[in-house]
Design an enzyme around this catalytic site. Structure first.
Site, PDB file in Angstrom:
ATOM      1  N   GLU A 174       0.806  -1.219   0.000  1.00 19.93           N
ATOM      2  CA  GLU A 174       0.000   0.000   0.000  1.00 19.93           C
ATOM      3  C   GLU A 174       0.841   1.273   0.000  1.00 19.93           C
ATOM      4  O   GLU A 174       0.549   2.225  -0.725  1.00 19.93           O
ATOM      5  CB  GLU A 174      -0.914  -0.017   1.221  1.00 19.93           C
ATOM      6  CG  GLU A 174      -1.942   1.093   1.271  1.00 19.93           C
ATOM      7  CD  GLU A 174      -2.927   0.905   2.411  1.00 19.93           C
ATOM      8  OE1 GLU A 174      -3.285   1.907   3.038  1.00 19.93           O
ATOM      9  OE2 GLU A 174      -3.329  -0.247   2.663  1.00 19.93           O
ATOM     10  N   ASP A 175       1.890   1.288   0.811  1.00 21.81           N
ATOM     11  CA  ASP A 175       2.672   2.517   0.974  1.00 21.81           C
ATOM     12  C   ASP A 175       3.931   2.572   0.115  1.00 21.81           C
ATOM     13  O   ASP A 175       4.388   3.654  -0.240  1.00 21.81           O
ATOM     14  CB  ASP A 175       3.079   2.696   2.438  1.00 21.81           C
ATOM     15  CG  ASP A 175       1.898   3.013   3.339  1.00 21.81           C
ATOM     16  OD1 ASP A 175       0.807   3.308   2.802  1.00 21.81           O
ATOM     17  OD2 ASP A 175       2.056   2.951   4.567  1.00 21.81           O
TER      18      ASP A 175
END
Length: 225
Positions: free
Chosen positions: A107-108
């Site tokens: 996600e990051d």
């Protein structure tokens, strides 16, 4: 000695019985020894993998900081989530601990799921993918979907998300973001409770830790009179 004397000994001309050994007898079965060594070897391999995951997480998130005023390195959050999982599982699920360390990697950091699978195995990669938000969606929609989909997650993914939310709530008390108003913090607590409602029934310890973190976050916003 003559035959028939193997269970006795002679002392001063008297025959004295030999006392049976006290305490547990050592197993002479070589298979048990092999099993013990294999168990220790596998356990060592598992925890070496955990350390490698911590190293990978630190490198992938090296430039990322928490939103709080202290601007802590993001790895602190990942280590806290992993510790919560390790405690909740009594160290019996190393793959889940690895997934906790890597839960924000896709996600990051846009780490490909395939890379996680190749390095740490399909089980870990699947867990990370299961708790990853779709960043192509607007933030409000992502938050809405977290609430709506929480009850559909696997039991292990639910544990991951509970630990993640607990860590975030603790950070809200220890080092809230400077630009977060009281209203925004209260809104986050309410939303986190909404997500957690769908995660219950998996691990009592994690649920209790979440509840305490939520209560502490609320208390921190109430002025002392």
């Amino acid at each position: 000695m003559g035959e028939g004397m193997d269970d006795r000994t002679v002392s001063s001309g008297n025959i004295v019985p030999i006392e049976p050994p006290v305490g547990p007898m050592l197993s002479l079965d070589p298979r048990r020894s092999v099993d013990r060594h294999a168990h220790r070897f596998n356990a060592m391999k598992d925890w070496i993998m955990v350390l490698k995951a911590a190293d990978a997480a630190a490198r992938w998130h090296v430039h990322q900081r928490r939103k709080g005023a202290a601007k802590e390195p993001y790895i602190n959050h990942l280590l806290e989530v992993a510790t919560l999982i390790a405690e909740a599982t009594d160290g019996e699920d190393p793959n889940l601990v690895v997934a906790a360390l890597l839960h924000d990697a896709i996600e990051d950091c846009e780490v490909p799921q395939e890379l996680i699978s190749e390095t740490f195995g399909a089980d870990v990669a699947g867990l990370v993918a299961e708790v990853t938000d779709d960043k192509t969606l607007e933030k409000a929609e992502r938050k809405k979907r977290q609430v709506e989909s929480a009850h559909k997650k696997s039991a292990r993914a639910k544990m991951l998300k509970l630990a993640d939310k607990t860590s975030n709530l603790r950070a809200l008390v220890a080092s809230p973001a400077l630009d977060w108003s009281v209203s925004r913090r209260l809104e986050y607590i309410k939303w986190a409770r909404g997500v957690a409602a769908g995660l219950r029934g998996t691990n009592a310890l994690l649920e209790n830790q979440f509840d305490e973190a939520a209560r502490a976050a609320e208390r921190s916003l109430v002025p002392t009179l």
